[in-house]
Design a protein around this motif. Structure first.
Motif, PDB file in Angstrom:
ATOM      1  N   VAL A  67       0.908  -1.134  -0.008  1.00 21.23           N
ATOM      2  CA  VAL A  67      -0.019   0.079   0.044  1.00 21.23           C
ATOM      3  C   VAL A  67       0.921   1.169  -0.130  1.00 21.23           C
ATOM      4  CG1 VAL A  67      -1.809   1.205   1.238  1.00 21.23           C
ATOM      5  CG2 VAL A  67      -2.043  -1.281   1.142  1.00 21.23           C
ATOM      6  N   LEU A  68       0.413   2.103  -0.726  1.00 21.29           N
ATOM      7  CA  LEU A  68       1.332   3.501  -0.856  1.00 21.29           C
ATOM      8  C   LEU A  68       0.440   4.564  -0.538  1.00 21.29           C
ATOM      9  CD1 LEU A  68       2.777   2.921  -4.470  1.00 21.29           C
ATOM     10  CD2 LEU A  68       3.987   2.547  -2.414  1.00 21.29           C
ATOM     11  N   ASP A  69       0.842   5.472   0.217  1.00 22.31           N
ATOM     12  CA  ASP A  69      -0.085   6.483   0.596  1.00 22.31           C
ATOM     13  C   ASP A  69      -0.005   7.669  -0.447  1.00 22.31           C
ATOM     14  OD1 ASP A  69      -0.782   5.471   3.192  1.00 22.31           O
ATOM     15  OD2 ASP A  69       1.369   5.543   3.971  1.00 22.31           O
ATOM     16  N   GLY A  70      -0.881   8.511  -0.761  1.00 20.89           N
ATOM     17  CA  GLY A  70      -1.052   9.489  -1.835  1.00 20.89           C
ATOM     18  C   GLY A  70      -1.611  10.804  -1.276  1.00 20.89           C
ATOM     19  N   ILE A  71      -0.879  11.773  -1.511  1.00 20.21           N
ATOM     20  CA  ILE A  71      -1.498  13.068  -1.183  1.00 20.21           C
ATOM     21  C   ILE A  71      -1.420  14.016  -2.547  1.00 20.21           C
ATOM     22  CG2 ILE A  71      -1.095  12.986   1.232  1.00 20.21           C
ATOM     23  CD1 ILE A  71       1.346  15.033   0.572  1.00 20.21           C
ATOM     24  N   VAL A  72      -2.171  14.876  -2.563  1.00 17.60           N
ATOM     25  CA  VAL A  72      -2.220  15.943  -3.775  1.00 17.60           C
ATOM     26  C   VAL A  72      -2.158  17.263  -3.200  1.00 17.60           C
ATOM     27  CG1 VAL A  72      -3.482  16.902  -5.854  1.00 17.60           C
ATOM     28  CG2 VAL A  72      -3.675  14.310  -5.170  1.00 17.60           C
ATOM     29  N   MET A  73      -1.091  18.099  -3.620  1.00 17.98           N
ATOM     30  CA  MET A  73      -1.113  19.518  -3.125  1.00 17.98           C
ATOM     31  C   MET A  73      -0.882  20.268  -4.372  1.00 17.98           C
ATOM     32  SD  MET A  73       1.451  19.538  -0.077  1.00 17.98           S
ATOM     33  CE  MET A  73       2.944  18.666  -0.925  1.00 17.98           C
ATOM     34  N   TRP A  74      -1.886  21.470  -4.519  1.00 16.67           N
ATOM     35  CA  TRP A  74      -1.863  22.248  -5.907  1.00 16.67           C
ATOM     36  C   TRP A  74      -0.636  23.232  -5.721  1.00 16.67           C
ATOM     37  CZ3 TRP A  74      -5.305  22.821 -10.092  1.00 16.67           C
ATOM     38  CH2 TRP A  74      -6.158  21.802 -10.339  1.00 16.67           C
ATOM     39  N   SER A  75       0.100  23.309  -6.733  1.00 22.07           N
ATOM     40  CA  SER A  75       1.251  24.377  -6.935  1.00 22.07           C
ATOM     41  C   SER A  75       0.519  25.717  -6.844  1.00 22.07           C
ATOM     42  CB  SER A  75       1.983  23.912  -8.076  1.00 22.07           C
ATOM     43  OG  SER A  75       1.375  24.001  -9.322  1.00 22.07           O
ATOM     44  N   ALA A  76       1.345  26.581  -6.537  1.00 16.55           N
ATOM     45  CA  ALA A  76       1.056  28.064  -6.515  1.00 16.55           C
ATOM     46  C   ALA A  76       1.423  28.770  -7.721  1.00 16.55           C
ATOM     47  CB  ALA A  76       1.657  28.626  -5.258  1.00 16.55           C
ATOM     48  N   ASP A  77       2.526  28.476  -8.391  1.00 18.47           N
ATOM     49  CA  ASP A  77       2.960  29.270  -9.555  1.00 18.47           C
ATOM     50  C   ASP A  77       2.134  28.986 -10.773  1.00 18.47           C
ATOM     51  OD1 ASP A  77       4.155  26.639  -9.212  1.00 18.47           O
ATOM     52  OD2 ASP A  77       5.918  27.313 -10.133  1.00 18.47           O
ATOM     53  N   VAL A  78       2.294  27.830 -11.086  1.00 21.33           N
ATOM     54  CA  VAL A  78       1.387  27.299 -12.188  1.00 21.33           C
ATOM     55  C   VAL A  78       0.384  26.199 -11.840  1.00 21.33           C
ATOM     56  CG1 VAL A  78       1.246  25.962 -14.460  1.00 21.33           C
ATOM     57  CG2 VAL A  78       3.323  27.552 -13.843  1.00 21.33           C
ATOM     58  N   SER A  79      -0.813  26.478 -11.724  1.00 25.38           N
ATOM     59  CA  SER A  79      -1.787  25.793 -10.753  1.00 25.38           C
ATOM     60  C   SER A  79      -1.973  24.316 -11.408  1.00 25.38           C
ATOM     61  CB  SER A  79      -3.149  26.324 -10.793  1.00 25.38           C
ATOM     62  OG  SER A  79      -3.917  25.852  -9.976  1.00 25.38           O
ATOM     63  N   ARG A  80      -1.313  23.367 -10.559  1.00 21.67           N
ATOM     64  CA  ARG A  80      -1.427  21.764 -11.056  1.00 21.67           C
ATOM     65  C   ARG A  80      -1.517  21.144  -9.992  1.00 21.67           C
ATOM     66  NH1 ARG A  80      -1.918  23.867 -15.306  1.00 21.67           N
ATOM     67  NH2 ARG A  80      -0.756  23.683 -17.397  1.00 21.67           N
ATOM     68  N   PRO A  81      -2.288  20.017  -9.943  1.00 20.44           N
ATOM     69  CA  PRO A  81      -2.455  19.152  -8.813  1.00 20.44           C
ATOM     70  C   PRO A  81      -1.190  18.239  -8.792  1.00 20.44           C
ATOM     71  CG  PRO A  81      -3.873  18.365 -10.773  1.00 20.44           C
ATOM     72  CD  PRO A  81      -3.315  19.531 -11.059  1.00 20.44           C
ATOM     73  N   ASN A  82      -0.284  18.346  -7.881  1.00 20.06           N
ATOM     74  CA  ASN A  82       1.036  17.618  -7.786  1.00 20.06           C
ATOM     75  C   ASN A  82       0.780  16.428  -6.715  1.00 20.06           C
ATOM     76  OD1 ASN A  82       2.646  19.067  -9.529  1.00 20.06           O
ATOM     77  ND2 ASN A  82       2.366  20.711  -8.199  1.00 20.06           N
ATOM     78  N   GLY A  83       0.591  15.275  -7.335  1.00 19.39           N
ATOM     79  CA  GLY A  83       0.567  14.432  -6.495  1.00 19.39           C
ATOM     80  C   GLY A  83       1.998  13.460  -6.114  1.00 19.39           C
TER      81      GLY A  83
END
Length: 167
Positions: A67-83
């Motif tokens: 099992v891998l734990d995943g999170i997503v945080m949106w970048s501030a400079d170029v808005s992208r969902p970085n997982g």
């Protein structure tokens, strides 16, 4: 009752039953379950709760039970969902070096709709997309501790289709 009357009654009952059934709402992303084409992995989103930085939380289970734990945080400079997918990260305060060592995959999570349109992972409270794309997931996992240390035999494809919704 004639055959025609019976058919009309049956049609009416079928239409009435469909109309009376509760409408099925779209599955929100935080309850969505996805699977890859080779059934080597599944992705299960869970509600994130209160977090200023993390916008989505999920787990990826590889076919062999890793099992891998995943999170997503949106970048501030170029808005992208970085997982980020992490494997056996230490608890509590971690250094950047420790975090890098336990990160199995990192990248932008894309979506695809029925017509092939490409988008970005939606925020919680939004309907789950039909398809998720984790670019270069397989090659990244092959070089991670999740693959090396656990002896995983299959690597997932980069594309995951919506399989269901948790109740």
């Amino acid at each position: 009752m004639t055959l025609r009357e019976g058919a009309s009654a049956a049609t009416f009952l079928a239409v009435f039953a469909v109309a009376a059934a509760p409408a099925r709402a779209a599955c929100p992303i935080e309850l969505a379950v996805f699977g890859d084409r080779d059934e080597a992995a599944s992705v299960e989103f869970v509600p994130t709760g209160e977090s200023a930085a993390v916008t989505n939380t999920f787990r990826m289970e590889l076919g062999d039970g890793v099992v891998l734990d995943g999170i997503v945080m949106w970048s501030a400079d170029v808005s992208r969902p970085n997982g980020m997918l992490m494997h056996d990260c230490p608890e509590g305060d971690v250094t950047g070096e420790e975090l890098a060592a336990c990160t199995a995959w990192q990248g932008v999570i894309y979506t695809a709709d029925a017509s092939g349109g490409i988008g970005l992972l939606p925020a919680e409270g939004t309907a789950a997309p039909r398809t998720l794309i984790f670019p270069d997931l397989g090659p990244a996992l092959r070089h991670s501790s999740a693959y090396r240390d656990q002896g995983s035999s299959k690597l997932p494809w980069d594309v995951f289709a919506l399989k269901g919704c948790q109740e």
